[in-house]
Scaffold this motif. Structure first.
Motif, PDB file in Angstrom:
ATOM      1  N   ARG A 103     -31.958  22.992   8.457  1.00 53.79           N
ATOM      2  CA  ARG A 103     -33.335  22.790   8.021  1.00 53.79           C
ATOM      3  C   ARG A 103     -33.358  21.841   6.826  1.00 53.79           C
ATOM      4  N   ASP A 105     -35.338  21.786   4.356  1.00 47.56           N
ATOM      5  CA  ASP A 105     -35.518  22.523   3.101  1.00 47.56           C
ATOM      6  C   ASP A 105     -34.176  23.031   2.574  1.00 47.56           C
ATOM      7  N   ASP A 106     -33.307  23.461   3.480  1.00 49.76           N
ATOM      8  CA  ASP A 106     -31.996  23.935   3.063  1.00 49.76           C
ATOM      9  C   ASP A 106     -31.147  22.787   2.532  1.00 49.76           C
ATOM     10  N   ALA A 108     -32.310  20.047   1.118  1.00 45.46           N
ATOM     11  CA  ALA A 108     -32.866  19.680  -0.184  1.00 45.46           C
ATOM     12  C   ALA A 108     -32.451  20.679  -1.265  1.00 45.46           C
ATOM     13  N   ASP A 109     -32.463  21.968  -0.932  1.00 46.02           N
ATOM     14  CA  ASP A 109     -32.057  22.989  -1.905  1.00 46.02           C
ATOM     15  C   ASP A 109     -30.594  22.805  -2.310  1.00 46.02           C
TER      16      ASP A 109
END
Length: 249
Positions: A103, A105-106, A108-109
């Motif tokens: 993902r 978002d993962d 980016a985190d």
């Protein structure tokens, strides 16, 4: 009697070579499951699976030699790089594997965590980390997923003359960003990108996103490499990739 060669060894997995057989030992059975399924689906040459007895996967060696290694000039010809590009295009045009990819978002985190670690520990000058974090941003854009290898380092692509004879190490294969594969294959060898694209084609290729993945991969891999006995500061490796981006500014 064939000697036992340790190809890769760290606390997550190990690969041994005995003659023409590679023995891959992985503590995570999902990695091996993905590797076997991905090799069966990929429309390009892959190693033959000889047997699988968890946690060991035995595969046959592929003929030829790797395109090169990170930190050294690639000895492969322009035609070999072009053939690699054509093989990657065939992979990217194949039906998607049925399991999920990473993902955004993962991703980016993790990027933010690793940048913070690099800054907090003074591993690299702050301006190098911050500038590369800016360059990495386009890699986080939404994209149409394709069938990617997921770890397409140039020493995972084997050629004999100008023909691709095999692509190895498929445990990270998944739906994902096509530009990621192109970036990993040319990481530290940016001068070979045009040779790769001669075979891959330029349709749908975004060079800004490829450059973004060079930065993102180098930023996020550095701590893992350091903790597992590798040196991202070796000549031509990840830290040099990050420093080179400063010259592009």
């Amino acid at each position: 009697m064939d000697e036992v060669e340790v190809v890769v060894s760290h606390n997550e997995r190990a690969t041994l070579r005995v003659g023409d057989v590679y023995l891959k030992v992985d503590g995570d059975p999902e990695h091996t499951d993905v590797e076997i399924r991905a090799m069966a689906m990929a429309p390009i040459p892959t190693p033959q699976v000889l047997w699988h007895e968890p946690p060991v996967l035995a595969i046959a060696a592929v003929p030829g030699a790797a395109l090169g290694v990170l930190g050294e000039p690639s000895p492969a010809s322009q035609a070999a790089w072009s053939a690699a590009g054509a093989a990657v295009r065939r992979l990217h045009e194949a039906p998607l594997p049925p399991w999920p990819g990473r993902r955004l978002d993962d991703v980016a985190d993790r990027l933010d965590r690793e940048c913070a670690w690099l800054l907090d520990n003074g591993v690299l000058p702050a301006e190098v980390v911050r500038r590369n974090r800016e360059i990495a941003e386009p890699a986080l854009r939404p994209r149409k997923p394709v069938f990617i290898h997921g770890d397409l380092q140039l020493d995972h692509v084997f050629v004999d003359g100008d023909e691709v004879t095999g692509v190895i190490d498929w445990s990270e294969a998944a739906p994902g960003d096509a530009m990621f594969d192109l970036a990993i294959l040319t990481l530290g060898h940016e001068e070979r990108l045009d040779d790769l694209l001669a075979g891959y084609g330029t349709a749908d290729v975004d060079r800004e996103v490829i450059r973004a993945w060079w930065s993102l991969r180098s930023l996020t891999a550095s701590r893992w490499l350091t903790e597992h006995g590798f040196d991202p500061d070796a000549p031509g490796c990840e830290f040099d990739v990050l420093r080179a981006r400063m010259l592009d500014s």
